[in-house]
Design an enzyme around this catalytic site. Structure first.
Site, PDB file in Angstrom:
ATOM      1  N   LYS A  38     -11.688   4.755   7.673  1.00 46.05           N
ATOM      2  CA  LYS A  38     -11.395   3.177   7.394  1.00 46.05           C
ATOM      3  C   LYS A  38      -9.898   3.233   7.542  1.00 46.05           C
ATOM      4  O   LYS A  38      -9.331   4.159   7.246  1.00 46.05           O
ATOM      5  CB  LYS A  38     -12.102   2.844   5.943  1.00 46.05           C
ATOM      6  CG  LYS A  38     -11.379   3.754   4.923  1.00 46.05           C
ATOM      7  CD  LYS A  38     -12.194   3.449   3.679  1.00 46.05           C
ATOM      8  CE  LYS A  38     -11.702   4.370   2.367  1.00 46.05           C
ATOM      9  NZ  LYS A  38     -12.690   4.446   1.374  1.00 46.05           N
ATOM     10  N   ARG A 136     -17.856  -0.639  -9.265  1.00 43.95           N
ATOM     11  CA  ARG A 136     -17.147  -1.099  -8.130  1.00 43.95           C
ATOM     12  C   ARG A 136     -18.149  -2.073  -7.110  1.00 43.95           C
ATOM     13  O   ARG A 136     -18.157  -3.026  -7.330  1.00 43.95           O
ATOM     14  CB  ARG A 136     -16.267  -0.248  -7.268  1.00 43.95           C
ATOM     15  CG  ARG A 136     -15.380  -1.171  -6.565  1.00 43.95           C
ATOM     16  CD  ARG A 136     -14.467  -0.027  -5.895  1.00 43.95           C
ATOM     17  NE  ARG A 136     -15.055   0.998  -4.652  1.00 43.95           N
ATOM     18  CZ  ARG A 136     -14.287   1.717  -4.328  1.00 43.95           C
ATOM     19  NH1 ARG A 136     -12.776   2.068  -4.340  1.00 43.95           N
ATOM     20  NH2 ARG A 136     -15.028   2.752  -3.156  1.00 43.95           N
ATOM     21  N   TYR A 264      21.135  -5.987   0.874  1.00 43.60           N
ATOM     22  CA  TYR A 264      20.671  -7.157   0.238  1.00 43.60           C
ATOM     23  C   TYR A 264      20.820  -7.353  -1.281  1.00 43.60           C
ATOM     24  O   TYR A 264      20.523  -6.665  -1.695  1.00 43.60           O
ATOM     25  CB  TYR A 264      19.374  -7.521   0.613  1.00 43.60           C
ATOM     26  CG  TYR A 264      18.996  -8.130   2.239  1.00 43.60           C
ATOM     27  CD1 TYR A 264      19.875  -9.078   2.822  1.00 43.60           C
ATOM     28  CD2 TYR A 264      17.951  -7.583   2.799  1.00 43.60           C
ATOM     29  CE1 TYR A 264      19.575  -9.281   4.186  1.00 43.60           C
ATOM     30  CE2 TYR A 264      17.642  -8.089   4.102  1.00 43.60           C
ATOM     31  CZ  TYR A 264      18.628  -8.767   4.702  1.00 43.60           C
ATOM     32  OH  TYR A 264      18.304  -9.333   6.144  1.00 43.60           O
ATOM     33  N   MET A 313      13.403  -5.338   5.773  1.00 48.22           N
ATOM     34  CA  MET A 313      12.244  -5.393   6.526  1.00 48.22           C
ATOM     35  C   MET A 313      11.965  -4.340   7.450  1.00 48.22           C
ATOM     36  O   MET A 313      10.980  -3.611   7.723  1.00 48.22           O
ATOM     37  CB  MET A 313      12.030  -6.688   7.094  1.00 48.22           C
ATOM     38  CG  MET A 313      10.543  -6.795   7.564  1.00 48.22           C
ATOM     39  SD  MET A 313      10.585  -8.576   8.526  1.00 48.22           S
ATOM     40  CE  MET A 313      10.475  -9.739   7.255  1.00 48.22           C
TER      41      MET A 313
HETATM   42  C1  LIG Z   1     -12.779   5.911   0.975  1.00 44.99           C
HETATM   43  C2  LIG Z   1     -14.083   6.406   0.481  1.00 44.99           C
HETATM   44  C3  LIG Z   1     -14.291   7.874   0.515  1.00 44.99           C
HETATM   45  C4  LIG Z   1     -13.127   8.812   1.068  1.00 44.99           C
HETATM   46  O1  LIG Z   1     -12.601   9.476  -0.243  1.00 44.99           O
HETATM   47  P1  LIG Z   1     -11.503  10.587  -0.118  1.00 44.99           P
HETATM   48  O2  LIG Z   1     -11.064  10.580  -1.400  1.00 44.99           O
HETATM   49  O3  LIG Z   1     -10.505  10.106   0.913  1.00 44.99           O
HETATM   50  O4  LIG Z   1     -12.334  11.667   0.504  1.00 44.99           O
HETATM   51  C5  LIG Z   1     -15.583   8.277   0.427  1.00 44.99           C
HETATM   52  N1  LIG Z   1     -16.645   7.195  -0.027  1.00 44.99           N
HETATM   53  C6  LIG Z   1     -16.296   6.062  -0.257  1.00 44.99           C
HETATM   54  C7  LIG Z   1     -17.265   5.151  -0.896  1.00 44.99           C
HETATM   55  C8  LIG Z   1     -15.051   5.451   0.044  1.00 44.99           C
HETATM   56  O5  LIG Z   1     -14.690   4.245  -0.114  1.00 44.99           O
END
Ligand SMILES: *Cc1c(COP(=O)(O)O)cnc(C)c1O
Length: 368
Positions: A38, A136, A264, A313
């Site tokens: 991701k 979550r 700045y 920036m």
């Molecule tokens: C991002 C994520 C991971 C990866 O976690 P790491 O600590 O980077 O290994 C695994 N499972 C879920 C559900 C995540 O959102």
């Protein structure tokens, strides 16, 4: 590698392979490994990383959103892709691209069911997520009977896996909490699979889970940060190699007299003669304002040069008063010696935030 002539993120694919193999050495031969790619593979570049890991026979990928999965399919990735947090508005595109949704509450479950029927799918692979304490996303134990009754009504979907996510797997002070999450995951999945009548894969571990809770690897583990070179502890970090090195150069050197200011809002005012270097990297590249005013630093000629004044920036100014350097010289923002984890700490954050923030305008270079 030739010296940097502009801001670049160098990505060492050999280091990625090393990390992948180290993680594999921590799991049983028949445990599957899912690579979390991701957020552009944590800021590195999802396409290159995913294609490389596919060659290393990774079993699964995960992304957060549907469009991240589509990007991988367009790049030619054939491996199954779990979408951790799909939005219902994208379910049709998800199916068209053979992506597999995480279904985590009744609303998304029912929305997905209606699209999957509309698209005349059978046995479409989905992943059911349970909440075991992170609070979550995820169904709760009390939803099992509802879910089972829905699943028995249809052959449109096939539960390929059941999973959960640990809240504090890197924090050994929270061991009791984590063990309790694992225990409740076992109870939930036992009840769920016996009522379902077939056996989906089970998974709960992220990187720190893999390293700290070998008893909880189940059928598959999910790793993100480990692949990119961090084990979330001093002990484990030794076994990993950070894959990204962020480099830039010195654009200009200034001599600042006592009483002058830099940047700045005149945030830095000098009380003595100093020398500064202006670098072509700023908050639009991912070095946020919290790194400014003496918190963050870069490495020039093996020495730390602290950021002076506010982060702009497109630029930062760093203190090079006692560093031997000249315009055009290479600068290391983070890499294998001075890591993104170290730099992140200076601004009170974590490597995850720093590396995923490296923006798309920073050129990526691959060391193969
Ligand atoms: C991002 C994520 C991971 C990866 O976690 P790491 O600590 O980077 O290994 C695994 N499972 C879920 C559900 C995540 O959102």
């Amino acid at each position: 590698m030739p010296k940097a002539q502009e801001t670049v993120l160098e990505i060492d694919l050999k280091a990625l392979k090393h990390n992948f193999e180290y993680l594999k050495s921590k799991i049983a031969n028949n445990t599957k490994i899912l690579a979390v790619v991701k957020a552009f593979a944590y800021g590195n570049d999802a396409k290159e990383i995913a294609l490389y890991l596919e060659n290393l026979q990774v079993d699964y990928f995960a992304v957060a959103y549907v469009h991240e999965g589509i990007l991988l399919r367009k790049a030619g990735v054939k491996t199954p892709i779990l979408v951790l947090h799909p939005q219902s508005v994208n379910f049709k595109a998800l199916i068209e691209n053979c992506l597999e949704p995480s279904l985590y509450n009744a609303k998304v479950f029912n929305e997905f069911m209606s699209i999957v029927h509309q698209e005349h799918q059978t046995n479409y692979p989905v992943h059911i997520k349970f909440n075991t304490g992170l609070n979550r996303l995820g169904f709760s134990e009390s939803d099992i009977d509802y879910l089972i009754s829905k699943l028995k009504e249809t052959n449109a979907i096939n539960v390929k896996s059941v999973f959960s996510h640990l809240a504090a797997s890197e924090d050994l002070n929270e061991k009791a909490f984590t063990q309790n999450q694992i225990k409740s995951f076992k109870e939930i999945t036992k009840e769920f699979t016996s009522k379902l009548g077939y056996k989906p894969m089970l998974h709960i571990c992220n990187t720190s889970g893999i390293l700290n809770y070998p008893e909880a690897h189940f059928d598959m583990v999910r790793t993100g940060i480990g692949l990119y070179g961090f084990g979330n502890s001093e002990k484990e970090n030794k076994h990993f190699k950070p894959i990204g090195t962020l480099k830039t150069i010195i654009s200009q050197i200034h001599s600042i007299k006592k009483g002058e200011s830099v940047g700045y809002n005149r945030a830095y005012k000098s009380d003595a003669f100093i020398k500064t270097a202006t670098l072509p990297i700023g908050h639009a590249d991912g070095i946020g304002r919290p790194y400014g005013n003496g918190k963050g630093y870069v490495i020039i000629n093996a020495q730390k040069a602290y950021i002076i004044g506010n982060v702009c920036m497109d630029m930062i100014m760093v203190n090079i008063t006692n560093i031997d350097c000249k315009e055009g010289d290479e600068v290391i923002v983070f890499g294998t010696e001075s890591t993104s984890e170290d730099l992140a700490k200076a601004a009170n954050t974590i490597s995850y935030e720093l590396i995923t923030a490296i923006s798309q305008r920073v050129k990526r270079l691959y060391l193969k």
